[in-house]
Design an enzyme around this catalytic site. Structure first.
Site, short mmCIF file in Angstrom:
data_model
loop_
_atom_site.label_atom_id
_atom_site.label_comp_id
_atom_site.label_asym_id
_atom_site.label_seq_id
_atom_site.Cartn_x
_atom_site.Cartn_y
_atom_site.Cartn_z
N HIS A 134 0.45 -0.96 0.34
CA HIS A 134 0.11 -0.43 -0.12
C HIS A 134 1.05 1.34 -0.36
O HIS A 134 0.69 2.45 -0.09
CB HIS A 134 -0.77 -0.02 1.39
CG HIS A 134 -1.91 -0.40 1.04
ND1 HIS A 134 -3.17 -0.40 0.63
CD2 HIS A 134 -2.51 -2.19 1.55
CE1 HIS A 134 -4.06 -1.32 0.24
NE2 HIS A 134 -4.00 -2.63 1.13
N LYS A 143 -9.50 13.40 3.96
CA LYS A 143 -8.07 12.56 4.09
C LYS A 143 -7.72 12.95 5.81
O LYS A 143 -7.72 13.67 6.06
CB LYS A 143 -7.65 12.55 3.02
CG LYS A 143 -7.16 13.66 2.46
CD LYS A 143 -6.05 13.84 1.36
CE LYS A 143 -7.27 13.68 -0.22
NZ LYS A 143 -7.11 13.04 -0.63
N ARG A 144 -7.10 11.52 5.57
CA ARG A 144 -6.44 11.52 7.10
C ARG A 144 -5.50 13.06 6.11
O ARG A 144 -4.89 13.40 5.36
CB ARG A 144 -5.17 10.62 6.87
CG ARG A 144 -5.74 9.81 7.67
CD ARG A 144 -6.27 9.64 9.20
NE ARG A 144 -5.75 10.17 9.94
CZ ARG A 144 -5.25 9.34 10.92
NH1 ARG A 144 -6.17 8.04 10.91
NH2 ARG A 144 -3.91 9.42 12.22
N LYS A 185 -0.21 14.29 1.50
CA LYS A 185 -1.12 14.84 1.00
C LYS A 185 -1.59 16.29 0.67
O LYS A 185 -2.56 16.73 0.18
CB LYS A 185 -2.49 14.50 2.07
CG LYS A 185 -2.18 12.67 1.85
CD LYS A 185 -3.52 12.15 3.06
CE LYS A 185 -3.63 10.65 3.06
NZ LYS A 185 -4.46 10.03 1.87
N THR A 237 -8.92 6.39 -2.27
CA THR A 237 -9.76 6.35 -2.52
C THR A 237 -11.26 6.94 -2.62
O THR A 237 -11.86 7.01 -3.03
CB THR A 237 -10.37 5.23 -1.72
OG1 THR A 237 -10.10 5.39 -0.14
CG2 THR A 237 -9.61 3.68 -2.31
N LYS A 288 -14.58 8.06 -4.49
CA LYS A 288 -15.67 8.37 -4.24
C LYS A 288 -16.07 9.91 -4.30
O LYS A 288 -17.30 9.87 -4.59
CB LYS A 288 -16.09 8.00 -2.27
CG LYS A 288 -15.50 7.14 -2.24
CD LYS A 288 -15.05 7.18 -0.42
CE LYS A 288 -13.96 6.21 -0.09
NZ LYS A 288 -13.50 6.92 1.36
C1 LIG Z 1 -12.45 6.72 1.80
C2 LIG Z 1 -12.13 7.16 3.70
C3 LIG Z 1 -10.86 7.65 3.37
C4 LIG Z 1 -9.37 7.31 2.50
O1 LIG Z 1 -9.13 8.95 1.88
P1 LIG Z 1 -7.92 8.89 1.08
O2 LIG Z 1 -8.40 10.63 0.05
O3 LIG Z 1 -8.05 8.19 -0.12
O4 LIG Z 1 -6.49 9.10 1.93
C5 LIG Z 1 -10.67 8.28 5.29
N1 LIG Z 1 -11.26 7.66 5.46
C6 LIG Z 1 -12.35 8.06 5.66
C7 LIG Z 1 -13.49 8.03 6.29
C8 LIG Z 1 -12.94 7.15 4.22
O5 LIG Z 1 -14.46 7.04 4.36
#
Ligand SMILES: *Cc1c(COP(=O)(O)O)cnc(C)c1O
Length: 798
Positions: free
Chosen positions: A348, A534-535, A540, A640, A644
């Protein structure tokens, strides 16, 4: 099937049986529990049948080992998958209740940090929905991911003791417990001609499974996600016990490490990893032996696939070897062949700090027998390559080197398949961090781009958009996302585009209410909703978004106009990650400054919502116009949330990183805003240390004027944090290229503004994004895993 009236009756019966209350006396949580009881009845027979049918048909099953799962809430997704969602909604409506309101009483299952855990949960849902016999294997953490609050702009972490509220979805199965051993010593003694370890002074922990049903979509398949809890063995299982022992045992599964990329808590973390690996593999073998006896080991790869999700479960390789050789007396060579056929591994990240390594001495103390097994695997690995390849390659790829155990190497050497999670990421693995392994075993490498389940992220999160899709395409897309492509036929239909825009606006109005409720801020639903969720991580680059906000603020103060914008952040920082917490503080202070500056007068709002998690994501994502995917190129393996947001019609502004590359390919250059350094430029700069942020800062008046705002007193109440960010941007060889990408990012944002002027063209771009989401549908992704890696066929559907 269940009618509305049957559902209503069942619900009232449960309410009566469990709580003896009338509807108007019941709390939301009681209503939720009564609903969940109806749902459990809905799947219990399928759950039992799926288990027994796997057994009868000897269907191959996959066991997905992941140290994190992030399912969120399950009430509505179970209702949806059972095919009862509409009936439940209407039944509650008849009773003057709102299902969505009641559903909010359910706390998120937050047994993960972010993307890794959420991916595992999307895969669980998709595997069941595609009819595969699949099992999740993880840890029952007493404390899930911390709850985040902001106090004076700073992140404060609160414990999340989710087990207190007794989730109705978990079934404790004491009868399926296993014993896991730590520490002590062992000696090999001969028993019936077989060298067998005899243990002494080890600590024995009882692993008790808590099972959660994973309901497939409209297909009668119900799989199991199994979470292991550490408990004290009873007196007859083990006869010594001090208070100290008891405490250390209970602590084992107490906390989820709140860190999704690097790791800490070393010894306890290693214990957690072995704990769920050993318990999981023991239970797999016990089941196999029950069905096949102890003489059919060659059939194991025909019935079982074990997947190692990231390096945390890499010990699966060694633990399967240990059990086969020590407990079941299988010859080493044969056991090794079986192990390699059974195991597969997903990488990952290419970031070195997240590729786990353990100190050999610590490892040996905690797991003496496993250390010797790994040493033997390593010895044989090196021996097998001796004289065939360069000694340096052997040294670089060994499992044990520099007095450390390299977990990724163990996973790779013990698996028949190694995959990355987006095309670019897999290519980077092959050409950089895992290049030696790729040269040795090119056939083992493959790509599986991540995916998301559209049931949760589109059907549940965005019912209005789903309804429009039904109208345009028929409801088949709900089963088969390839149908979505047909939406492109409506790309020039002003009526459809108008409906799409209206739905987005309605979702934005709803989010505006939530924002008002949670922060007191009024935001204009007509503004661009610009979302980065995101985190919080340096790579990021929430910092880049922050600098854009400062640039907009500066312009507005200087009379340069921009379209109205609401910038929405959601992000947790690991509690020990000082820099990430400084970023949060500065964003919060900038938000305060801008939101309360009368001169800005609503042209720009900055909202940082607390406690980002799955449920909040489900509320934010359908309301987004713009999706911020702005990581340093090469650093985000896939992402991801980009998928979404795209599925919900947001346009993406992105670097050519992770799966953004494939989104760009899918939607075409006109329907995405790309900026920033490409992978070759980034790698070149790393290789020759040529990035000089001071030079960028000195030569670009735009960059200088924005970055200086962090230290010139513009932002009150965060001098130290502002200075820390400033210093991080201008330090020599700054690894995330924030300033290098800033001008290009601001230009891309200018293109966003131009595109926003033509609302119909924007809606068309949005529609094209939705239409091309199929390749990011987890149903599609898990099919590829099932075919290429695990060799599964779906269960015959009842
Ligand atoms: C999808 C999701 C993530 C992943 O987000 P990235 O932008 O891909 O890092 C992190 N936290 C939650 C709650 C999510 O639903």
């Amino acid at each position: 099937m269940m009618t509305k009236d049957e559902f209503k009756q069942a619900f009232l019966d449960e309410l009566d049986t469990h709580f003896s209350v009338a509807i108007d006396e019941a709390t939301d949580y009681e209503l939720f529990e009564a609903l969940s009881a109806v749902v459990r009845h809905g799947y219990s027979e399928n759950w039992r049948r799926t288990r027994t049918e796997d057994n009868r048909q000897q269907t191959k099953q996959v066991y997905y080992f992941s140290i994190e799962f992030l399912p969120g809430t399950l009430l509505r997704s179970n209702l949806l998958n059972l095919g009862w969602l509409d009936q439940a909604r209407e039944a509650l409506h008849d009773l003057k209740l709102d299902l969505d309101q009641v559903a909010l009483a359910e706390p998120d299952l937050a047994l993960g940090n972010g993307g890794l855990g959420r991916l595992a949960s999307c895969f669980m849902d998709s595997l069941a929905s595609e009819g595969y016999a699949a099992n999740g294997n993880g840890i029952y953490y007493k404390y899930g991911l911390f709850k985040q609050k902001f106090v004076d702009g700073y992140q404060v972490e609160m414990p999340n003791d989710w087990t207190k509220s007794d989730s109705p979805w978990l079934v404790r199965r004491k009868g399926k417990a296993a014993l896991v051993h730590f520490g002590g010593h062992y000696t090999m003694i001969e028993q019936d001609g077989w060298l067998t370890p005899e243990y002494e002074g080890d600590q024995v922990v009882l692993a008790v499974p808590y099972d959660i049903a994973v309901v497939g979509y409209h297909n009668h398949v119900t799989n199991t996600m199994r979470l292991w809890n550490a408990e004290i063995p009873s007196e007859d299982e083990i006869d010594y016990r001090t208070i100290q022992d008891r405490r250390t045992i209970e602590d084992l599964t107490s906390v989820l490490y709140p860190n999704d990329s690097t790791y800490d808590g070393r010894l306890l973390r290693l214990k957690q990893e072995y704990f769920f690996v050993s318990a999981g593999i023991q239970s797999i073998l016990r089941y196999f032996v029950k069905n096949n006896g102890t003489n059919a080991w060659d059939q194991l790869p025909d019935e079982v696939a074990i997947h190692i999700n990231d390096t945390h479960p890499a010990m699966c390789v060694a633990e399967l070897m240990r059990l086969l050789v020590d407990d079941y007396r299988v010859d080493w060579e044969r056991a090794w062949q079986i192990t390699q056929q059974v195991m597969s591994y997903t990488n990952h990240t290419i970031m070195a700090e997240a590729l786990e390594k353990w100190d050999v001495n610590m490892f040996r103390q905690l797991l003496p027998r496993l250390m010797d097994i790994i040493t033997e695997i390593d010895r044989r690995y090196a021996e097998s390559l001796q004289g065939r390849v360069d000694g340096q390659i052997i040294d670089r790829t060994r499992i044990i080197s520099g007095n450390q155990v390299h977990m990724a190497h163990l996973a790779i050497i013990g698996s028949h398949s190694i995959n990355g999670v987006a095309e670019l990421h897999t290519q980077l693995l092959e050409t950089t961090v895992l290049n030696d392994f790729y040269n040795l075993y090119p056939d083992r490498f493959n790509n599986k781009t991540n995916g998301i389940t559209l049931r949760r992220w589109l059907q549940l999160a965005n019912p209005q958009l789903s309804h429009l899709l039904d109208e345009q395409l028929g409801s088949q897309w709900r089963n088969d996302s390839a149908q979505l492509l047909k939406l492109t036929k409506a790309a020039d239909d002003p009526k459809v585009l108008n409906q799409l825009a209206k739905i987005k606006l309605a979702n934005k109005q709803k989010l505006a209410q939530l924002i008002k409720q949670q922060t007191g801020l009024e935001v204009d639903p007509q503004a661009i909703f610009d979302v980065q969720v995101k985190r919080l991580h340096a790579y990021k680059r929430q910092t880049l978004k922050l600098l854009h906000v400062l640039a907009l603020y500066r312009d507005l103060k200087n009379g340069i106009d921009h379209p109205k914008r609401v910038v929405i952040f959601g992000a947790k920082a690991a509690p020990s990650y000082v820099y990430a917490k400084q970023v949060i503080k500065v964003i919060n202070e900038v938000a305060k400054l801008i939101n309360h500056d009368p001169a800005i007068n609503d042209r720009l709002k900055v909202v940082f919502l607390e406690n980002y998690g799955v449920t909040l994501a489900e509320q934010i994502i359908p309301a987004a116009d713009l999706s911020e995917q702005i990581s340093t190129t090469t650093k985000e393996a896939s992402g991801t949330s980009n998928m979404k947001l795209m599925a919900n019609g947001a346009l993406t502004i992105a670097t050519m990183d992770g799966a953004n590359v494939e989104i760009a390919e899918a939607v075409g250059d006109d329907n995405i805003f790309i900026f920033g350094l490409n992978k070759d430029q980034v790698n070149q700069a790393y290789a020759d240390h040529s990035y000089d942020p001071q030079q960028v800062y000195n030569q670009s008046p735009v960059v200088k004027s924005v970055v200086d705002m962090l230290i010139d007193g513009t932002i009150p109440a965060c001098q130290a944090e502002g200075k820390a960010l400033y210093d991080s941007f201008v330090q020599a060889n700054e690894p995330f290229f924030v300033l290098a990408d800033l001008e290009s990012y601001l230009q891309a944002q200018a293109r966003v503004e131009t595109a926003w002027q033509d609302q119909e063209a924007w809606a068309k771009r949005s529609l094209i994004n939705i239409a091309h989401v199929e390749r990011f549908d987890a149903d599609h992704t898990v099919q590829l895993y099932a075919q290429d890696i695990w060799h599964l066929t779906p269960l015959a559907q009842a």
